[in-house]
Design a protein around this motif. Structure first.
Motif, PDB file in Angstrom:
ATOM      1  N   ASP A   1      48.212  51.342  10.035  1.00  0.00           N
ATOM      2  CA  ASP A   1      47.496  52.143   9.008  1.00  0.00           C
ATOM      3  C   ASP A   1      48.110  51.850   7.595  1.00  0.00           C
ATOM      4  O   ASP A   1      49.258  51.852   7.465  1.00  0.00           O
ATOM      5  CB  ASP A   1      47.834  53.658   9.355  1.00  0.00           C
ATOM      6  CG  ASP A   1      47.057  54.565   8.475  1.00  0.00           C
ATOM      7  OD1 ASP A   1      46.081  54.018   7.663  1.00  0.00           O
ATOM      8  OD2 ASP A   1      47.094  56.014   8.800  1.00  0.00           O
ATOM      9  N   PRO A   2      47.192  51.340   6.688  1.00  0.00           N
ATOM     10  CA  PRO A   2      47.567  51.048   5.238  1.00  0.00           C
ATOM     11  C   PRO A   2      48.251  52.073   4.747  1.00  0.00           C
ATOM     12  O   PRO A   2      48.011  53.326   4.818  1.00  0.00           O
ATOM     13  CB  PRO A   2      46.010  50.624   4.680  1.00  0.00           C
ATOM     14  CG  PRO A   2      45.320  50.507   5.839  1.00  0.00           C
ATOM     15  CD  PRO A   2      45.548  51.446   7.077  1.00  0.00           C
ATOM     16  N   MET A   3      49.203  51.690   3.860  1.00  0.00           N
ATOM     17  CA  MET A   3      49.916  52.887   3.248  1.00  0.00           C
ATOM     18  C   MET A   3      49.594  52.910   1.686  1.00  0.00           C
ATOM     19  O   MET A   3      49.366  51.882   1.142  1.00  0.00           O
ATOM     20  CB  MET A   3      51.261  52.662   3.137  1.00  0.00           C
ATOM     21  CG  MET A   3      52.078  52.503   4.470  1.00  0.00           C
ATOM     22  SD  MET A   3      51.841  54.004   5.404  1.00  0.00           S
ATOM     23  CE  MET A   3      53.341  54.982   4.692  1.00  0.00           C
ATOM     24  N   LEU A   4      49.136  54.050   0.911  1.00  0.00           N
ATOM     25  CA  LEU A   4      48.760  54.289  -0.249  1.00  0.00           C
ATOM     26  C   LEU A   4      49.881  54.759  -1.022  1.00  0.00           C
ATOM     27  O   LEU A   4      50.550  55.806  -0.821  1.00  0.00           O
ATOM     28  CB  LEU A   4      47.660  55.325  -0.057  1.00  0.00           C
ATOM     29  CG  LEU A   4      46.442  55.250   0.721  1.00  0.00           C
ATOM     30  CD1 LEU A   4      45.297  56.093   0.783  1.00  0.00           C
ATOM     31  CD2 LEU A   4      45.849  53.839   0.319  1.00  0.00           C
ATOM     32  N   ARG A   5      50.128  54.129  -2.411  1.00  0.00           N
ATOM     33  CA  ARG A   5      51.119  54.741  -3.300  1.00  0.00           C
ATOM     34  C   ARG A   5      50.136  55.819  -4.010  1.00  0.00           C
ATOM     35  O   ARG A   5      49.064  56.040  -3.943  1.00  0.00           O
ATOM     36  CB  ARG A   5      51.410  53.467  -4.243  1.00  0.00           C
ATOM     37  CG  ARG A   5      52.065  52.287  -3.337  1.00  0.00           C
ATOM     38  CD  ARG A   5      53.557  52.956  -3.056  1.00  0.00           C
ATOM     39  NE  ARG A   5      54.404  53.503  -3.898  1.00  0.00           N
ATOM     40  CZ  ARG A   5      55.138  52.592  -4.718  1.00  0.00           C
ATOM     41  NH1 ARG A   5      55.099  51.179  -4.663  1.00  0.00           N
ATOM     42  NH2 ARG A   5      55.889  53.143  -5.752  1.00  0.00           N
ATOM     43  N   MET A   6      51.160  56.500  -4.866  1.00  0.00           N
ATOM     44  CA  MET A   6      50.871  57.782  -5.487  1.00  0.00           C
ATOM     45  C   MET A   6      49.339  57.596  -6.527  1.00  0.00           C
ATOM     46  O   MET A   6      48.468  58.200  -6.354  1.00  0.00           O
ATOM     47  CB  MET A   6      51.768  58.279  -6.299  1.00  0.00           C
ATOM     48  CG  MET A   6      51.303  59.615  -7.140  1.00  0.00           C
ATOM     49  SD  MET A   6      50.903  61.025  -6.113  1.00  0.00           S
ATOM     50  CE  MET A   6      52.370  61.744  -5.660  1.00  0.00           C
ATOM     51  N   LYS A   7      49.519  56.257  -6.992  1.00  0.00           N
ATOM     52  CA  LYS A   7      48.245  56.012  -7.964  1.00  0.00           C
ATOM     53  C   LYS A   7      46.917  55.999  -7.125  1.00  0.00           C
ATOM     54  O   LYS A   7      45.931  56.497  -7.695  1.00  0.00           O
ATOM     55  CB  LYS A   7      48.524  54.558  -8.635  1.00  0.00           C
ATOM     56  CG  LYS A   7      47.446  54.147  -9.428  1.00  0.00           C
ATOM     57  CD  LYS A   7      47.630  52.591  -9.697  1.00  0.00           C
ATOM     58  CE  LYS A   7      46.553  52.390 -10.750  1.00  0.00           C
ATOM     59  NZ  LYS A   7      46.582  50.836 -11.399  1.00  0.00           N
ATOM     60  N   ASN A   8      47.265  55.430  -5.901  1.00  0.00           N
ATOM     61  CA  ASN A   8      45.803  55.434  -5.101  1.00  0.00           C
ATOM     62  C   ASN A   8      45.427  56.951  -4.406  1.00  0.00           C
ATOM     63  O   ASN A   8      44.132  56.986  -4.666  1.00  0.00           O
ATOM     64  CB  ASN A   8      46.256  54.258  -3.569  1.00  0.00           C
ATOM     65  CG  ASN A   8      46.516  53.163  -4.460  1.00  0.00           C
ATOM     66  OD1 ASN A   8      47.770  52.766  -4.070  1.00  0.00           O
ATOM     67  ND2 ASN A   8      45.542  52.367  -4.869  1.00  0.00           N
ATOM     68  N   VAL A   9      46.359  57.556  -4.075  1.00  0.00           N
ATOM     69  CA  VAL A   9      46.110  58.975  -3.747  1.00  0.00           C
ATOM     70  C   VAL A   9      45.335  59.740  -4.842  1.00  0.00           C
ATOM     71  O   VAL A   9      44.632  60.465  -4.806  1.00  0.00           O
ATOM     72  CB  VAL A   9      47.411  59.585  -3.158  1.00  0.00           C
ATOM     73  CG1 VAL A   9      46.999  61.089  -2.760  1.00  0.00           C
ATOM     74  CG2 VAL A   9      48.100  58.865  -1.927  1.00  0.00           C
ATOM     75  N   ILE A  10      45.959  59.771  -5.853  1.00  0.00           N
ATOM     76  CA  ILE A  10      45.455  60.238  -7.172  1.00  0.00           C
ATOM     77  C   ILE A  10      44.010  59.721  -7.284  1.00  0.00           C
ATOM     78  O   ILE A  10      42.898  60.854  -7.646  1.00  0.00           O
ATOM     79  CB  ILE A  10      46.171  59.963  -8.541  1.00  0.00           C
ATOM     80  CG1 ILE A  10      47.575  60.763  -8.528  1.00  0.00           C
ATOM     81  CG2 ILE A  10      45.637  60.399  -9.608  1.00  0.00           C
ATOM     82  CD1 ILE A  10      48.543  60.338  -9.478  1.00  0.00           C
ATOM     83  N   GLU A  11      43.642  58.417  -7.091  1.00  0.00           N
ATOM     84  CA  GLU A  11      42.293  57.964  -7.507  1.00  0.00           C
ATOM     85  C   GLU A  11      41.554  58.495  -6.210  1.00  0.00           C
ATOM     86  O   GLU A  11      40.410  58.771  -6.544  1.00  0.00           O
ATOM     87  CB  GLU A  11      42.651  56.325  -7.459  1.00  0.00           C
ATOM     88  CG  GLU A  11      43.045  55.690  -8.504  1.00  0.00           C
ATOM     89  CD  GLU A  11      43.063  54.308  -8.578  1.00  0.00           C
ATOM     90  OE1 GLU A  11      43.074  53.613  -7.750  1.00  0.00           O
ATOM     91  OE2 GLU A  11      43.597  53.744  -9.489  1.00  0.00           O
ATOM     92  N   LEU A  12      41.880  58.309  -5.189  1.00  0.00           N
ATOM     93  CA  LEU A  12      41.110  58.977  -3.995  1.00  0.00           C
ATOM     94  C   LEU A  12      40.831  60.428  -3.997  1.00  0.00           C
ATOM     95  O   LEU A  12      39.494  60.943  -3.699  1.00  0.00           O
ATOM     96  CB  LEU A  12      41.708  58.582  -2.786  1.00  0.00           C
ATOM     97  CG  LEU A  12      41.462  57.336  -2.371  1.00  0.00           C
ATOM     98  CD1 LEU A  12      42.667  56.868  -0.973  1.00  0.00           C
ATOM     99  CD2 LEU A  12      39.935  56.748  -1.896  1.00  0.00           C
TER     100      LEU A  12
ATOM    101  N   ALA B   1      54.843  56.698   0.069  1.00  0.00           N
ATOM    102  CA  ALA B   1      53.748  56.281   0.186  1.00  0.00           C
ATOM    103  C   ALA B   1      52.871  57.214   1.280  1.00  0.00           C
ATOM    104  O   ALA B   1      53.761  57.856   2.090  1.00  0.00           O
ATOM    105  CB  ALA B   1      53.286  54.710   0.716  1.00  0.00           C
ATOM    106  N   TRP B   2      51.525  57.157   1.268  1.00  0.00           N
ATOM    107  CA  TRP B   2      51.040  58.166   2.337  1.00  0.00           C
ATOM    108  C   TRP B   2      50.205  57.102   3.510  1.00  0.00           C
ATOM    109  O   TRP B   2      49.405  56.219   2.723  1.00  0.00           O
ATOM    110  CB  TRP B   2      50.147  59.007   1.672  1.00  0.00           C
ATOM    111  CG  TRP B   2      50.741  59.998   0.894  1.00  0.00           C
ATOM    112  CD1 TRP B   2      50.877  61.287   1.505  1.00  0.00           C
ATOM    113  CD2 TRP B   2      51.534  60.105  -0.218  1.00  0.00           C
ATOM    114  NE1 TRP B   2      51.671  62.186   0.646  1.00  0.00           N
ATOM    115  CE2 TRP B   2      51.929  61.412  -0.362  1.00  0.00           C
ATOM    116  CE3 TRP B   2      51.771  58.880  -1.141  1.00  0.00           C
ATOM    117  CZ2 TRP B   2      52.649  61.712  -1.661  1.00  0.00           C
ATOM    118  CZ3 TRP B   2      52.495  59.423  -2.413  1.00  0.00           C
ATOM    119  CH2 TRP B   2      53.122  60.584  -2.374  1.00  0.00           C
TER     120      TRP B   2
END
Length: 65
Positions: A8-19, A48-49
């Motif tokens: 499962d790809p991991m998302l950093r905070m910047k990506n979570v904010i964007e999504l 990361a999430w």
């Protein structure tokens, strides 16, 4: 999940904010209240999430409307 690795790809905070369209402070408040998935601590300073957990949360918000 990424089909080639099964991970499962991991998302950093910047990506979570964007999504999600949410601010950093709102995300942390939701996490504190148990309303958003907690991040995975990768290193001492890196969190990361899992992308699937963020996607599931977004889908649950859509379904709840």
């Amino acid at each position: 999940p990424d089909c080639s690795t099964g991970l499962d790809p991991m998302l950093r905070m910047k990506n979570v904010i964007e999504l999600t369209g949410l601010s950093r402070s709102t995300l942390y408040r939701l996490i504190e209240n148990g309303d958003f998935p907690t991040g995975v601590k990768l290193t001492q300073h890196t969190v990361a999430w899992p992308a699937s957990e963020v996607a599931d949360w977004i889908q649950s918000r859509i379904a709840a409307r």
